[in-house]
Every structure is written in structure tokens, then in C-alpha cells.
Write an enzyme that holds these catalytic residues in place. Structure first.
Site, PDB file in Angstrom:
ATOM      1  N   HIS A 201       0.801  -1.235   0.000  1.00 15.70           N
ATOM      2  CA  HIS A 201       0.000   0.000   0.000  1.00 15.70           C
ATOM      3  C   HIS A 201       0.830   1.280   0.000  1.00 15.70           C
ATOM      4  O   HIS A 201       0.288   2.374  -0.088  1.00 15.70           O
ATOM      5  CB  HIS A 201      -1.028  -0.010   1.141  1.00 15.70           C
ATOM      6  N   THR A 237      -3.978 -19.525   2.430  1.00 13.91           N
ATOM      7  CA  THR A 237      -4.308 -19.311   1.015  1.00 13.91           C
ATOM      8  C   THR A 237      -3.888 -17.910   0.603  1.00 13.91           C
ATOM      9  O   THR A 237      -4.155 -16.936   1.311  1.00 13.91           O
ATOM     10  CB  THR A 237      -5.824 -19.528   0.790  1.00 13.91           C
ATOM     11  N   CYS A 325      -0.217  11.224  18.108  1.00 12.19           N
ATOM     12  CA  CYS A 325      -1.553  11.410  18.680  1.00 12.19           C
ATOM     13  C   CYS A 325      -2.438  10.188  18.471  1.00 12.19           C
ATOM     14  O   CYS A 325      -3.332   9.931  19.250  1.00 12.19           O
ATOM     15  CB  CYS A 325      -2.227  12.647  18.105  1.00 12.19           C
TER      16      CYS A 325
HETATM   17  N1  PLP Z   1       7.851   0.048   8.156  1.00 15.70           N
HETATM   18  C1  PLP Z   1       7.764   1.333   7.804  1.00 15.70           C
HETATM   19  C2  PLP Z   1       9.020   2.140   7.668  1.00 15.70           C
HETATM   20  C3  PLP Z   1       6.517   1.923   7.574  1.00 15.70           C
HETATM   21  O1  PLP Z   1       6.442   3.213   7.231  1.00 15.70           O
HETATM   22  C4  PLP Z   1       5.348   1.128   7.719  1.00 15.70           C
HETATM   23  C5  PLP Z   1       4.018   1.722   7.533  1.00 15.70           C
HETATM   24  O2  PLP Z   1       3.822   2.917   7.688  1.00 15.70           O
HETATM   25  C6  PLP Z   1       5.499  -0.225   8.074  1.00 15.70           C
HETATM   26  C7  PLP Z   1       6.762  -0.723   8.285  1.00 15.70           C
HETATM   27  C8  PLP Z   1       4.323  -1.116   8.234  1.00 15.70           C
HETATM   28  O3  PLP Z   1       3.795  -1.510   6.982  1.00 15.70           O
HETATM   29  P1  PLP Z   1       2.307  -2.071   6.900  1.00 15.70           P
HETATM   30  O4  PLP Z   1       1.392  -0.914   7.066  1.00 15.70           O
HETATM   31  O5  PLP Z   1       2.202  -2.683   5.537  1.00 15.70           O
HETATM   32  O6  PLP Z   1       2.173  -3.087   7.977  1.00 15.70           O
END
Ligand code: PLP
Length: 390
Positions: A201, A237, A325
Site C-alpha cells: 500500500h 491461502t 496522537c
Molecule cells: N515500516 C515502515 C518504515 C513503515 O512506514 C510502515 C508503515 O507505515 C510499516 C513498516 C508497516 O507496513 P504495513 O502498514 O504494511 O504493515
């Protein structure tokens, strides 16, 4: 109201091309990729293509790619696997600016499992104390895990250099490349990392899909023990539709990397320079050079980040503050605190994180909204008098 979206380090718009790629697999092509019939195998073949596309983005081999549910799962799996592979080693090295998804896992290992975790400090620019890092490596270290790019400031750690040192000392090295993917070039062969996490994402694929790269030959132990999926390395799956979307997103990320490092970087610099020029007592958090091309975090003295965000929201502008926050606290974030950013500026820090969908007009809109917003908030602030911080 038109939305000006500059919160791409939080999540990104799913690209139209990605949606198009996924749609048939939401609809008529719903087979289970593990099934013996041709109908299921159609999905299996498409997952194979996605695996190859992910591998291509980071210069890995397709068999080195494990699909997971998110960046957090990939990070947790990497650490968990290392400590299972080396049960006699009780030391872990990381930094004090990691994402909560991994930071909280270390705290659990420290508190509940008796691990010694060294959190390497950063300086006021967010750069890692490399001397301390190298001195902390020992025969008892099961794994070193460091983020490639910081989600709040965009500051980059020298991953290739650290990977070399870890290799010399025979210590496993994992990098959380969730924010670096699609923004800087990633070549796992050249860099020599043992494991690497990325998340769909953040690169215009859907939420709920991630990747853990595991270098061939690295001892691996699954986190989710279940079926034979992912070659027995991650049961359950497959989230086939999202995996197919992620494959397409990786192909697009590779194509868009030059745009990220020219057009997006210029837009970011334009926004940054306009804000610094038009708003006094404001400063960038983090190193100006060792930084992602799409991210800028700016501290505005004597105001509160949350109030800025609320006022920007009324103008349709999405950004993010440097405070935690969401965790129920109004303390500045652990990242800005670790960098020892003065409280009055850390408290009023805003992160703008851009994508190739942003335009110069949008940057101008942000600047024209920010100038009166900060002025209004400073007029009400007890920390601001006669045009300066008190
Ligand atoms: N690591 C970093 C540096 C992130 O910025 C994020 C999400 O903001 C994550 C890990 C976690 O990823 P996910 O939201 O796919 O669990």
C-alpha cells in the site's frame, strides 16, 4: 472539494493500472491457486508473474520472494526467523527510530523473552551513529535490522555499507525497505542484505499485501505455520488478487523511479523552499541530502501539529503530523524525540509526502493555505510574541 493528497508515506492511491490488473481475479477468475484444475492454475500462473515482477524491482530471484499480509508481518517474520535460526544468540541490534510495527516487537522480545536489544541512536539530522553500530556487533548478535528510509523524515541509512560490515562479522542483516521501495533504487544483489521487507500500500498497490525477500541460502523459519503455500514458508491461502496488484505496482514503480527522482523531487524541493521562505521560524527535520525524494518534515515553532492538520483538512489538504496522537498521546513522535528536535518545533512538525500524482498547482495551494494557518495559530499561541518564539 478537491483533495490534495500529500500523505503518501501513510498510504497511496491504488493505481488505475493496478485496479485493472486485479479486476478479473475479483470476478470470474476466483480459483484457488493451489487447486489441481486449470481454473485454479490460471491464478497460480498470474501469481508467478507477480513474483517475477516483484523480484525484478529489487533484482532478486523469484524464489527469494515470500508474499505476506503487510510490511509489519514481513518485519516480524524476519526477526522471528533469525532468533529461531540462532537460538543461542540473545542479542539484537536495531535503531531508535524504527517504525512501531517492528519497534514494539523488539520491546516484546526484550520484556517477555529476555533478549538484549541495542537501539542505536541517531544524531540531530536523523543519521545513524555508525561507530556505535559497528562496536555493538558481537558473536551473540542474532540479527541486525535497520530501516532503509525513515517514514517520518525520509532520512536514509547507508544500507549497503552496513550490510558489508554485517557480512564480515557473519551476522544476519534485515532491512525494512517499506518506505524506500519505489523511491530509491533497490538492488539486493549489489547491496548484499539477507532479508528485506516491503509493503504494497506504499507503492500504489492495495492494503493487506507485503513481501519478505529472503536471500538464497539464508536459514529461514516460517512465522505462519500452515499449508504448503509460498514453498512452505508462509501458510495460508494466498491473497491472490492483491498479490497480482502488487506485481503490477512493482512494474510501475520501476518505470516511475526516474520520475520520482526528478519531477517529484523538484516538487518536494519547491514546496519545502516556499514554506521555509514564506514562514519564519520554520526548519526541516532530518538531513537534506540523505533523504527520500518525496518526503519533507518541517517544524513550525510555537504551534501544534494537530491544529495545523485540522486547518489544512478544511482546505482539502491531507498531510501528517510528527506527533504520536494516534496512540493517545500528544507527545512529539519517538523519531523527532530521538533526533533531539527542540520541543517547540517538534510539536509543530508536519510531514508532506508526495507521489507522481501531485502537481505544482497543488504545492501552491498548500503554501497559500499554510501561510495564514501558521499566522493564525501563532497569534493565539502563548509561545509566540512580537514575531518570535518566547
Ligand atoms: N515500516 C515502515 C518504515 C513503515 O512506514 C510502515 C508503515 O507505515 C510499516 C513498516 C508497516 O507496513 P504495513 O502498514 O504494511 O504493515
Amino acid at each position: 472539494m478537491n483533495v490534495v493528497y500529500t500523505d503518501n508515506n501513510a498510504t497511496t492511491k491504488v493505481a488505475d493500472e493496478v485496479i485493472e490488473e486485479m479486476l478479473p481475479y475479483f470476478g470470474e477468475l476466483y480459483g484457488n491457486p493451489s487447486s489441481m484444475h486449470t481454473f485454479g492454475d490460471t491464478v497460480n500462473k498470474k501469481i508467478k508473474q507477480a513474483r517475477a515482477r516483484v523480484a525484478d524491482l529489487i533484482n532478486a530471484d523469484p524464489e527469494e520472494i515470500i508474499f505476506t499480509s503487510c510490511g509489519t508481518e514481513s518485519d516480524n517474520t524476519a526477526i522471528d526467523s533469525a532468533i529461531k535460526a540462532y537460538p543461542n544468540k540473545k542479542h539484537i541490534i536495531t535503531s531508535n527510530v524504527e517504525h512501531p510495527g517492528i519497534k514494539n516487537f523488539y520491546q516484546h522480545l526484550q520484556k517477555d523473552k529476555g533478549y538484549e536489544v541495542t537501539f542505536i541512536r541517531v544524531d540531530t539530522k536523523g543519521l545513524l551513529d555508525l561507530d556505535l553500530l559497528y562496536k555493538s556487533m558481537s558473536d551473540d548478535t542474532a540479527i541486525i535490522s535497520l530501516m532503509w528510509a525513515n517514514n517520518e523524515t525520509g532520512v536514509l541509512f547507508p544500507i549497503e555499507e552496513i550490510a558489508k560490515k554485517a557480512q564480515e562479522k557473519n551476522i544476519l542483516f534485515h532491512t525494512d525497505a517499506v518506505q524506500a521501495t519505489g523511491k530509491v533504487e533497490i538492488d539486493v544483489k549489489k547491496t548484499g542484505v539477507d532479508m528485506l521487507s516491503l509493503s504494497g500500500h506504499k507503492i500504489h498497490a492495495p492494503k493487506g499485501v507485503g513481501v519478505l525477500y529472503v536471500k538464497k541460502g539464508v536459514k529461514f523459519s516460517p512465522f505462519l505455520i500452515g499449508g504448503h503455500q509460498e514453498n512452505g514458508r508462509r501458510g495460508g491461502t494466498e491473497n491472490s488478487v492483491s498479490i497480482i496488484g502488487l506485481g503490477k505496482a512493482c512494474e510501475l514503480a520501476k518505470e516511475n523511479l526516474p520520475i520520482m527522482n526528478t519531477i517529484v523531487r523538484e516538487l518536494r524541493d519547491y514546496l519545502q523552499n516556499q514554506l521555509l521562505e514564506k514562514i519564519p521560524s520554520s526548519s526541516v527535520n532530518g538531513d537534506l541530502e540523505q533523504r527520500l525524494p518525496n518526503t519533507v518534515s518541517i517544524g513550525f515553532d510555537a504551534v501544534e501539529g494537530e491544529s495545523i492538520l485540522l486547518m489544512l483538512d478544511r482546505e482539502g489538504i491531507c498531510a501528517s503530523s510528527g506527533s504520536a496522537c494516534t496512540s493517545g498521546s500528544l507527545e512529539p513522535s519517538h523519531v523527532l524525540m530521538a533526533m533531539k528536535i527542540p520541543f517547540k518545533s517538534a510539536h509543530g512538525s508536519i510531514r508532506f509526502s508526495l507521489s507522481h500524482y501531485n502537481t505544482k498547482q497543488e504545492m501552491d495551494h498548500i503554501v497559500s493555505a499554510m501561510v495564514p494557518t501558521i499566522q493564525k495559530l501563532r497569534d493565539m499561541s502563548p509561545f509566540w510574541k512580537d514575531g518570535k518564539v518566547v
